[in-house]
Write an enzyme that holds these catalytic residues in place. Structure first.
Site, PDB file in Angstrom:
ATOM      1  N   ASP A   1      78.818  22.805 -27.421  1.00 57.06           N
ATOM      2  CA  ASP A   1      79.779  23.753 -27.988  1.00 57.06           C
ATOM      3  C   ASP A   1      79.316  25.142 -27.548  1.00 57.06           C
ATOM      4  O   ASP A   1      78.123  25.438 -27.611  1.00 57.06           O
ATOM      5  CB  ASP A   1      79.740  23.614 -29.507  1.00 57.06           C
ATOM      6  CG  ASP A   1      80.375  24.783 -30.217  1.00 57.06           C
ATOM      7  OD1 ASP A   1      81.496  25.144 -29.845  1.00 57.06           O
ATOM      8  OD2 ASP A   1      79.741  25.322 -31.127  1.00 57.06           O
TER       9      ASP A   1
ATOM     10  N   ASP B   1      79.956  28.449 -28.679  1.00 54.48           N
ATOM     11  CA  ASP B   1      79.562  29.474 -29.632  1.00 54.48           C
ATOM     12  C   ASP B   1      78.472  28.982 -30.587  1.00 54.48           C
ATOM     13  O   ASP B   1      78.510  27.889 -31.064  1.00 54.48           O
ATOM     14  CB  ASP B   1      80.780  29.903 -30.436  1.00 54.48           C
ATOM     15  CG  ASP B   1      80.498  31.188 -31.135  1.00 54.48           C
ATOM     16  OD1 ASP B   1      80.524  32.213 -30.473  1.00 54.48           O
ATOM     17  OD2 ASP B   1      80.198  31.127 -32.330  1.00 54.48           O
TER      18      ASP B   1
ATOM     19  N   ASP C   1      77.780  23.700 -33.439  1.00 55.79           N
ATOM     20  CA  ASP C   1      77.406  24.369 -34.696  1.00 55.79           C
ATOM     21  C   ASP C   1      78.590  24.605 -35.621  1.00 55.79           C
ATOM     22  O   ASP C   1      78.429  25.135 -36.710  1.00 55.79           O
ATOM     23  CB  ASP C   1      76.769  25.733 -34.400  1.00 55.79           C
ATOM     24  CG  ASP C   1      77.803  26.735 -33.937  1.00 55.79           C
ATOM     25  OD1 ASP C   1      78.717  26.338 -33.199  1.00 55.79           O
ATOM     26  OD2 ASP C   1      77.713  27.907 -34.345  1.00 55.79           O
TER      27      ASP C   1
HETATM   28  O1  LIG Z   1      84.210  26.267 -30.686  1.00 61.33           O
HETATM   29  P1  LIG Z   1      83.295  27.420 -30.648  1.00 61.33           P
HETATM   30  O2  LIG Z   1      82.764  27.687 -29.274  1.00 61.33           O
HETATM   31  O3  LIG Z   1      82.199  27.290 -31.680  1.00 61.33           O
HETATM   32  O4  LIG Z   1      84.213  28.668 -30.995  1.00 61.33           O
HETATM   33  C1  LIG Z   1      84.581  28.938 -32.336  1.00 61.33           C
HETATM   34  C2  LIG Z   1      85.053  30.374 -32.395  1.00 61.33           C
HETATM   35  O5  LIG Z   1      84.053  31.137 -31.712  1.00 61.33           O
HETATM   36  C3  LIG Z   1      84.291  32.525 -31.678  1.00 61.33           C
HETATM   37  O6  LIG Z   1      84.198  32.998 -32.979  1.00 61.33           O
HETATM   38  C4  LIG Z   1      82.875  33.000 -33.434  1.00 61.33           C
HETATM   39  O7  LIG Z   1      82.234  34.130 -32.837  1.00 61.33           O
HETATM   40  C5  LIG Z   1      82.779  35.391 -33.293  1.00 61.33           C
HETATM   41  C6  LIG Z   1      82.054  36.469 -32.519  1.00 61.33           C
HETATM   42  O8  LIG Z   1      80.684  36.219 -32.462  1.00 61.33           O
HETATM   43  C7  LIG Z   1      82.588  35.492 -34.793  1.00 61.33           C
HETATM   44  O9  LIG Z   1      83.107  36.698 -35.273  1.00 61.33           O
HETATM   45  C8  LIG Z   1      83.300  34.328 -35.499  1.00 61.33           C
HETATM   46  O10 LIG Z   1      82.987  34.350 -36.860  1.00 61.33           O
HETATM   47  C9  LIG Z   1      82.791  33.011 -34.930  1.00 61.33           C
HETATM   48  O11 LIG Z   1      83.539  31.939 -35.460  1.00 61.33           O
HETATM   49  C10 LIG Z   1      85.620  32.836 -31.061  1.00 61.33           C
HETATM   50  O12 LIG Z   1      85.841  34.227 -31.098  1.00 61.33           O
HETATM   51  C11 LIG Z   1      86.744  32.067 -31.735  1.00 61.33           C
HETATM   52  O13 LIG Z   1      87.930  32.270 -31.018  1.00 61.33           O
HETATM   53  C12 LIG Z   1      86.379  30.582 -31.672  1.00 61.33           C
HETATM   54  O14 LIG Z   1      87.374  29.804 -32.277  1.00 61.33           O
END
Ligand SMILES: O=P(O)(O)OC[C@H]1O[C@H](O[C@H]2O[C@H](CO)[C@@H](O)[C@H](O)[C@H]2O)[C@H](O)[C@@H](O)[C@@H]1O
Length: 252
Positions: free
Chosen positions: A4, A6, A196
């Site tokens: 994943d 993020d 995560d």
């Molecule tokens: O599927 P993932 O790769 O885990 O993506 C989930 C979301 O990730 C991003 O959001 C996350 O990061 C942001 C900036 O660090 C933070 O503000 C947010 O709380 C996190 O969830 C991304 O911007 C989203 O579009 C994704 O869905």
């Protein structure tokens, strides 16, 4: 190997556009991908994730698995390298872009709110919004979505996500990738999925139901999960990837 983007590979930051991958992490992922087919699975749009990771030898599944594309270069491993492209929500593209415009206009009145265009899904971030505004923001988003019964709303970490109401998630993406690689039904394949996010649970469940491979949840705190193991943070993910390469007698 399924990662994943993020949180497992990049820490949470205030501005979703400013996420980066460190050179050390990139090296670790590159080394793994030299020997095992490797995919990055993310809620973000595929192009953006590619721009963070910048490795052409990987599979990328963006928009929560709704936009999957295979590598643009070949690797050492013997996995099937047919061209892969899967976009199960393609007919939703116009409506998603329309809702993006509407939400972007509406969110301008809420300081700190941002709308992220993830192509087949949208993220309304409220990490930088004053807490007393959160309820109002949620109501505004829900009011827009009332006009779009084919879209659904889910909640992530300080983010509301808008997606097509189709049965397709990161678990489906994982199954699709295993099939495309010619691994479906092969008992000697050991998929590893590291994530995560709550949305990674769908992929963990797929592995658990298959009775094959392992899901690894990245978390600092104990959580209910379908993953079999956990790592605490991206630095531990990086070490795990390095050890995986070494334990196979492979030079990373
Ligand atoms: O599927 P993932 O790769 O885990 O993506 C989930 C979301 O990730 C991003 O959001 C996350 O990061 C942001 C900036 O660090 C933070 O503000 C947010 O709380 C996190 O969830 C991304 O911007 C989203 O579009 C994704 O869905």
């Amino acid at each position: 190997m399924f990662l994943d983007y993020d949180g497992t590979l990049s820490p949470i930051v205030e501005d979703p556009e400013s996420a980066v991958m460190t050179e050390e992490m990139r090296d670790a992922v590159r080394a793994v991908a030299q020997h095992f087919p490797t995919a990055i699975v993310s809620g973000r749009c595929r192009d953006k994730v590619f721009n963070f990771v910048k490795l052409e030898e990987l599979y990328y599944a963006g928009s929560h698995g709704m936009d999957i594309k295979g590598p643009t270069t070949v690797s050492n491993h013997k996995a099937k390298a047919d061209e892969v492209l899967c976009q199960p929500a393609i007919e939703f593209l116009p409506v998603i872009q329309e809702v993006y415009q509407t939400l972007t206009a509406k969110m301008q009145s809420i300081p700190g709110a941002t709308v992220e265009n993830n192509k087949f899904c949208l993220s309304v971030h409220f990490r930088c919004v004053a807490e007393e505004e959160w309820d109002g923001l949620g109501e505004e988003v829900r009011a827009v979505l009332d006009g779009y019964p084919d879209l659904c709303l889910t909640k992530g970490r300080k983010v509301l996500e808008i997606r097509p109401s189709i049965k397709w998630d990161k678990g489906n993406a994982l199954e699709f990738l295993l099939e495309s690689l010619g691994y479906a039904g092969h008992g000697d394949v050991f998929p590893i999925y590291i994530g995560d996010d709550r949305t990674d649970e769908d992929a963990f469940k797929v592995l658990r139901n298959m009775g094959q491979g392992i899901g690894i949840l990245v978390t600092k705190f104990p959580k209910e999960t379908s993953a079999s193991y956990s790592l605490r943070e991206p630095a531990e993910v990086k070490d795990f990837l390095r050890k995986l390469v070494k334990s196979n007698g492979i030079k990373g």
